[in-house]
Motif scaffolding. Structure first.
Motif, PDB file in Angstrom:
ATOM      1  N   ASN A   1      -2.211 -11.820 -19.540  1.00  0.00           N
ATOM      2  CA  ASN A   1      -3.074 -11.102 -20.476  1.00  0.00           C
ATOM      3  C   ASN A   1      -3.350 -11.920 -21.739  1.00  0.00           C
ATOM      4  O   ASN A   1      -2.842 -13.029 -21.893  1.00  0.00           O
ATOM      5  N   GLY A   2      -4.120 -11.332 -22.641  1.00  0.00           N
ATOM      6  CA  GLY A   2      -4.503 -12.000 -23.875  1.00  0.00           C
ATOM      7  C   GLY A   2      -3.345 -12.281 -24.808  1.00  0.00           C
ATOM      8  O   GLY A   2      -3.338 -13.294 -25.509  1.00  0.00           O
TER       9      GLY A   2
ATOM     10  N   THR B   1      -2.444 -15.983 -26.087  1.00  0.00           N
ATOM     11  CA  THR B   1      -2.318 -16.353 -27.498  1.00  0.00           C
ATOM     12  C   THR B   1      -1.041 -17.141 -27.744  1.00  0.00           C
ATOM     13  O   THR B   1      -1.042 -18.133 -28.472  1.00  0.00           O
TER      14      THR B   1
ATOM     15  N   LEU C   1     -11.890 -13.126 -24.100  1.00  0.00           N
ATOM     16  CA  LEU C   1     -10.668 -13.865 -24.439  1.00  0.00           C
ATOM     17  C   LEU C   1     -10.998 -15.139 -25.211  1.00  0.00           C
ATOM     18  O   LEU C   1     -10.298 -15.486 -26.169  1.00  0.00           O
TER      19      LEU C   1
ATOM     20  N   THR D   1      -9.749 -15.537 -29.110  1.00  0.00           N
ATOM     21  CA  THR D   1      -8.735 -16.538 -29.440  1.00  0.00           C
ATOM     22  C   THR D   1      -9.349 -17.766 -30.113  1.00  0.00           C
ATOM     23  O   THR D   1      -8.633 -18.720 -30.416  1.00  0.00           O
TER      24      THR D   1
END
Length: 108
Positions: A9-10, A14, A43, A47
């Motif tokens: 996932n994000g 990160t 995404l 980011t």
């Protein structure tokens, strides 16, 4: 030189981006790929990383991607970042499972 990570996932993406930054990769050297185009775009924007475009792929590959399946397009993008065809195929399979691939790619 490149480094590849598969995440769920994000939030995990990160964390990987922060790790890549500590290793000397700039935001312009980091790419996030997801099987769903909108997820990939979200995404990438969220980011502040790069999308794989004409500067990485060249004009003909970029234009050719509009006529390819998403899987073919993703493998082409990963190859343009330095992956072998077999590596790109492996990571595309991970994308098929709903995972996210984070790539740090730079010239050395």
């Amino acid at each position: 030189m490149y480094e590849v990570h598969t995440v769920e996932n994000g939030v995990q993406a990160t964390k990987v981006i922060e790790d890549l930054n500590r290793l000397g990769y700039e935001k312009d050297d980091i790419y996030i790929l997801a099987h769903d185009k909108e997820r990939s775009k979200d995404l990438t924007e969220g980011t502040d990383t790069e999308s794989v475009g004409m500067s990485e792929q060249g004009m003909f590959d970029t234009l050719g991607n509009t006529f390819k399946s998403r899987g073919d397009e993703l493998r082409s993008k990963m190859s343009s970042l330095g992956m072998t065809d077999s590596e790109a195929a492996h990571y595309e399979e991970e994308l098929d499972k709903g995972k996210v691939v984070v790539v740090g790619s730079r010239d050395e």
